[in-house]
Design a protein around this motif. Structure first.
Motif, mmCIF file in Angstrom:
data_model
loop_
_atom_site.group_PDB
_atom_site.id
_atom_site.type_symbol
_atom_site.label_atom_id
_atom_site.label_comp_id
_atom_site.label_asym_id
_atom_site.label_seq_id
_atom_site.Cartn_x
_atom_site.Cartn_y
_atom_site.Cartn_z
ATOM 1 N N PRO A 237 41.520 39.742 31.816
ATOM 2 C CA PRO A 237 41.330 39.678 33.273
ATOM 3 C C PRO A 237 40.100 38.848 33.609
ATOM 4 C CG PRO A 237 40.410 41.710 32.436
ATOM 5 C CD PRO A 237 41.032 41.012 31.248
ATOM 6 N N LEU B 88 36.976 42.009 36.956
ATOM 7 C CA LEU B 88 37.942 43.096 36.735
ATOM 8 C C LEU B 88 37.844 43.700 35.345
ATOM 9 C CD1 LEU B 88 41.220 41.773 38.443
ATOM 10 C CD2 LEU B 88 39.684 43.585 39.259
ATOM 11 N N TYR C 197 46.047 42.089 29.959
ATOM 12 C CA TYR C 197 47.465 42.052 30.311
ATOM 13 C C TYR C 197 48.239 41.623 29.062
ATOM 14 C CZ TYR C 197 45.884 41.784 35.226
ATOM 15 O OH TYR C 197 45.296 42.016 36.440
ATOM 16 N N SER D 7 48.060 36.341 37.771
ATOM 17 C CA SER D 7 47.072 35.859 38.745
ATOM 18 C C SER D 7 47.209 36.623 40.062
ATOM 19 C CB SER D 7 47.261 34.362 38.982
ATOM 20 O OG SER D 7 46.358 33.884 39.952
ATOM 21 N N ASN E 138 45.806 40.094 39.666
ATOM 22 C CA ASN E 138 44.342 40.086 39.760
ATOM 23 C C ASN E 138 43.891 40.172 41.213
ATOM 24 O OD1 ASN E 138 43.700 39.934 36.995
ATOM 25 N ND2 ASN E 138 43.936 37.706 36.974
ATOM 26 N N THR F 220 41.857 43.320 42.788
ATOM 27 C CA THR F 220 40.566 42.989 43.412
ATOM 28 C C THR F 220 40.506 43.551 44.822
ATOM 29 O OG1 THR F 220 40.345 40.955 42.116
ATOM 30 C CG2 THR F 220 39.037 41.109 44.136
#
Length: 265
Positions: A5, A9, A16, A133, A136, A140
C-alpha cells in the motif's frame, strides 16, 4: 502478485494480493494465521468452506485466526485479498475484534453496497492495479474519521512485539506500556482479537517460517528452531501443527505457496 500500500496506509494495510485461476479444476486452499485480519474481494468466485462445504460470500472479511481455515474453489476465479494489520478490522467495522475472531463476515452484511463497485470491476476484468489504486482511495477516505484513543498504544505494542520477533515477557510488556498484563490483554483482544502472548507466538512462528524458507545453508530444523526462540523442536512442531495443520517438512513440500499464509494443499 503482491502489492504494497502507499506509505500513509502501511500502518493499517500490510499488502494486497491478486490471485487468478484460469482452469476449471477444483482446488483445495488453506489460510493459516499470521496474526492478520483481512478482506477477500471477488466478482466471480465459487468458494466453499472446507468442513461444512457452505458457499462463501463473493466478498467477505475474515477475523484473526487461532489456527487455520480450509476452503475449496471450483472453476475460474480472480480475487484481491487485502491483508490488514490486525487492528484495522476493529477500526473498519467498529466492533470488538474478539467477537469476530475466526469468523467469516459477508461484506454485504456490514458495509452494504460500499464495496460492490470493486466486485463489479473484478468481474469485468479491470486491471487489478487500477482496482487496488481505487481501494487505496476508499481506505484513505475512511481513515479520515476519528480513531480510537487506544490505537496508538496498540500499534506501538504490535511493533514492539514484531521487532522482538515475538520473544517478549509479560514484565517487558508491562514496562513498555505501563499497563498490567490483564488490562493490556483486554485491550489487545478488543482491538486485535487475540492476547499479546498469542500474537507473540504467531510472530515467532512466522519468523521461523522465514528462516526455513531462506535456509540456503541447510541448517538442521533443531538449530533453526533455537534461532527462532523455541526451547525445543517438539515445542515448534506442536505450534506448527496447531497453527498451520502441517509439520514443517509437509509445509516445505507444499508446492504452491500463494502467499505467506495462503497455500494450495
Amino acid at each position: 502478485m503482491q502489492i504494497s500500500p502507499p506509505k500513509h496506509l502501511a500502518p493499517y494495510i500490510r499488502h494486497y494480493i491478486f490471485l487468478e485461476n484460469a482452469g476449471e479444476d477444483i482446488r483445495s486452499l488453506r489460510l493459516f494465521t499470521d496474526g492478520s485480519s483481512g478482506l477477500i474481494l471477488s466478482g466471480d468466485m465459487n468458494l466453499y468452506s472446507g468442513i461444512s462445504k457452505d458457499r462463501m460470500p463473493l466478498s467477505f472479511f475474515y477475523g484473526t485466526l487461532n489456527g487455520y481455515k480450509d476452503f475449496s474453489s471450483i472453476g475460474k476465479f480472480s480475487l484481491i485479498a487485502v491483508v490488514f494489520q490486525p487492528y484495522f478490522l476493529n477500526i473498519l467495522l467498529k466492533t470488538s475484534a474478539k467477537d469476530i475472531r475466526n469468523q467469516i463476515v459477508s461484506v454485504e452484511d456490514v458495509l452494504k453496497n460500499k464495496l460492490e463497485i470493486f466486485q463489479e470491476k473484478l468481474f469485468n476484468k479491470v486491471n487489478p492495479l487500477t482496482i487496488i489504486s481505487d481501494l487505496n482511495i476508499f481506505f484513505t477516505h475512511f481513515l479520515s474519521e476519528r480513531m480510537s484513543a487506544d490505537h496508538d498504544l496498540i500499534a506501538a505494542t504490535q511493533q514492539y512485539l514484531l521487532q522482538s520477533k515475538g520473544s517478549v515477557s509479560s514484565k517487558d510488556l508491562q514496562h513498555f506500556t505501563g499497563y498490567s498484563e490483564r488490562h493490556l490483554e483486554r485491550k489487545f483482544e478488543y482491538h486485535m482479537g487475540m492476547s499479546p502472548k498469542k500474537y507473540g507466538n504467531i510472530i515467532r512462528l512466522h519468523y521461523f517460517l522465514n528462516l526455513m524458507n531462506k535456509d540456503v545453508d541447510y541448517k538442521s530444523m533443531t538449530s533453526l528452531s533455537y534461532e527462532a526462540g523455541y526451547s525445543d523442536q517438539s515445542h515448534l512442531i506442536r505450534e506448527f501443527k496447531n497453527n498451520i495443520g502441517l509439520t514443517p517438512k509437509q509445509y516445505l513440500n507444499t508446492e504452491n505457496k500463494m502467499a505467506v499464509n495462503f497455500i494450495e494443499l
